[in-house]
Design a protein around this motif. Sequence first.
Motif, short mmCIF file in Angstrom:
data_model
loop_
_atom_site.label_atom_id
_atom_site.label_comp_id
_atom_site.label_asym_id
_atom_site.label_seq_id
_atom_site.Cartn_x
_atom_site.Cartn_y
_atom_site.Cartn_z
N GLY A 132 0.79 -1.22 0.00
CA GLY A 132 0.00 0.00 0.00
C GLY A 132 0.82 1.27 0.00
N THR A 133 2.13 1.14 0.33
CA THR A 133 2.95 2.35 0.40
C THR A 133 3.62 2.66 -0.94
OG1 THR A 133 4.93 1.14 1.04
CG2 THR A 133 3.50 1.88 2.82
N LEU A 134 3.43 1.80 -1.93
CA LEU A 134 4.07 2.04 -3.22
C LEU A 134 3.34 3.15 -3.99
CD1 LEU A 134 4.75 -1.55 -4.58
CD2 LEU A 134 6.19 -0.14 -3.14
N SER A 135 4.04 3.74 -4.93
CA SER A 135 3.40 4.72 -5.80
C SER A 135 2.55 3.99 -6.83
CB SER A 135 4.47 5.55 -6.51
OG SER A 135 5.09 4.75 -7.49
N LYS B 360 -4.80 4.30 1.23
CA LYS B 360 -4.29 5.08 0.10
C LYS B 360 -4.84 4.51 -1.21
CE LYS B 360 0.03 6.43 -1.99
NZ LYS B 360 1.46 6.18 -2.07
#
Lengths: 232, 361
Positions: A132-135, B360
């Motif tokens: 989830g932290t990837l671009s 996100k």
Amino acid sequence: MLKIENLHVYYGGIHAVKGVSLSIPKGHIVTLIGANGAGKSSTVRTVAGLERGKGSILYKDKNILGRPTEEIVRNGIALSPEGRRILPHLSVEENLRLGAYIRNDKAGIAEDLEWVFSLFPRLKERAWQAGGTLSGGEQQMLAVGRAMMSRPELLMLDEPSLGLAPLLVKEIFSIITKIRSLGTTILLIEQNAFAALSIANYAYILETGSVVLEGSGQELLHNPQVKAAYLG
Amino acid sequence: MSLEMFTQHLFNALALGALYGLIAIGYTMVYGILRLINFAHGDIFMLGAYLVFFTTIAFMPAWVAALLLGLTLLAFYSTFVGFGKKPPMWFWIPMAFSICMTGFYAFVAPMDFTPPWVLAAAFAIVVTSAIGITVDRVAYRPLRNAPRISALISAIGVSFFIESAAVVVFSGLPRPVRQPDILVQPIIFSLESITGNAESLVRVTPLAIIVPIISVVLILGLLWVIYRTKPGLAMRAISKDIETTRLMGVSVNKVIALTFGLGSALAAAAGIMWSLRYPQIFPYMGMMPGLKAFIAAVFGGIGSVQGAMIGGLMLGFMEIFIVAFFPELSGYRDAFAFILLIIILLWKPTGLMGEKLKEKI
């Protein structure tokens, strides 16, 4: 390799796919182009067993329509879904290992993991980071890599260029041609008609659930109708 | 409060909390994957206790045990293998165990044979986990695509069914459980070195020490499954996105069945230990511990295994120590848990270790 004949898909009362027929020869990139709601995703989702439909989907001359997804995946079809659908709480490596879930050959999986990392070096740097932290671009690379981890014979990519910067789109598409050169057949769903037609062997254009035009990639690229409607 | 009293309460709290934690894990695992509160979980806990009771104290005929094991075998086989396919390697471990036990009961064991206690516990755990899998298959799986409230109502139905069936089959009378001597013979140790008083003695039963140890071992085993094995990876993936997990070729229903199996096995283990510590069993014994463990799961953050354990321990400590410090409140003992639930829901509905809801895109 894959032959879809007269496929109909309904969502409740909505007739999303109205008698689509297409065929994907082994070793080719076939692209499915169309606007939002044209029925592209419904078509591939039905191939992957996520939706029910009528008609027939012949994979290696066997009808797979209505078979459970896990069986279809085990038979060598992988779908990288629209919106990438990376599992945000799993690490990059775990996402990739999940892609290899159907396989039991440890050595082969390790090999393919290295192969994906060599294809997308940025993923290797982030192997232990949560997905989830990837671009967006990195997530797309992960989604493609994850689908490849099952060693599919037919790879279906649903809008791999969605929301990516032009440079990244170029990178993804060069990877797609590389995957074809390794012998994997590809069904590519795109809204980015120019990029898709440039690399495709054959293309179908979908409008409100039906195929309105088909031809080789180059042919459609120079077709005035297509130019007007999709290439701008 | 004197130090010896405090130590005594500490052991009690630890054991009670560990048991709450073990049950809470079953709630939290199922909720994490299906967003379903499995109300039948407390009754699964009860079945674990009864199965041990019937195999050790009230003599269960060998053929009943063999039949139960046969059905267990069938449940495992039809769930995880399906007929006509090659089973995966890990599947043979419980299978081999079941086959040996069946053979033992049917042919080797003499008619008045009472199995050793540990064997009975293992038997109860295996059978209970098959019952958990069956409950999922019969009551929840047909409702997988139905609105969530349907599965919830089905869960309440299953809970009533198991309780009522237990009243019919086992009778509603509470039954005393005989505790094995070695587990309850108190160990006495002195705190003289700390208090300087030769009179400060603490009496602890081995049970109070063993219960938390077994719980921790079981939970470490579970965490190993969740974080280090392929089915565990699939479980974690399913909890976030069933469809994508399915696209990876995961047989989602098998993984869910495994989750129910593991959760039920832990509940059975808790039920057995509970019946030893509070040596009386009755068909409704699962209700209160079940509800409290559910509160513990919410307190720890439902969906989180570590949270369930922490929530269970904290609830256990709270119950024991509030009563210890304020003996006049002992009548309200059960109310504390529910007050805690209300406070949690008002103040931090996601619990201590619950995941934040933002994501996100």
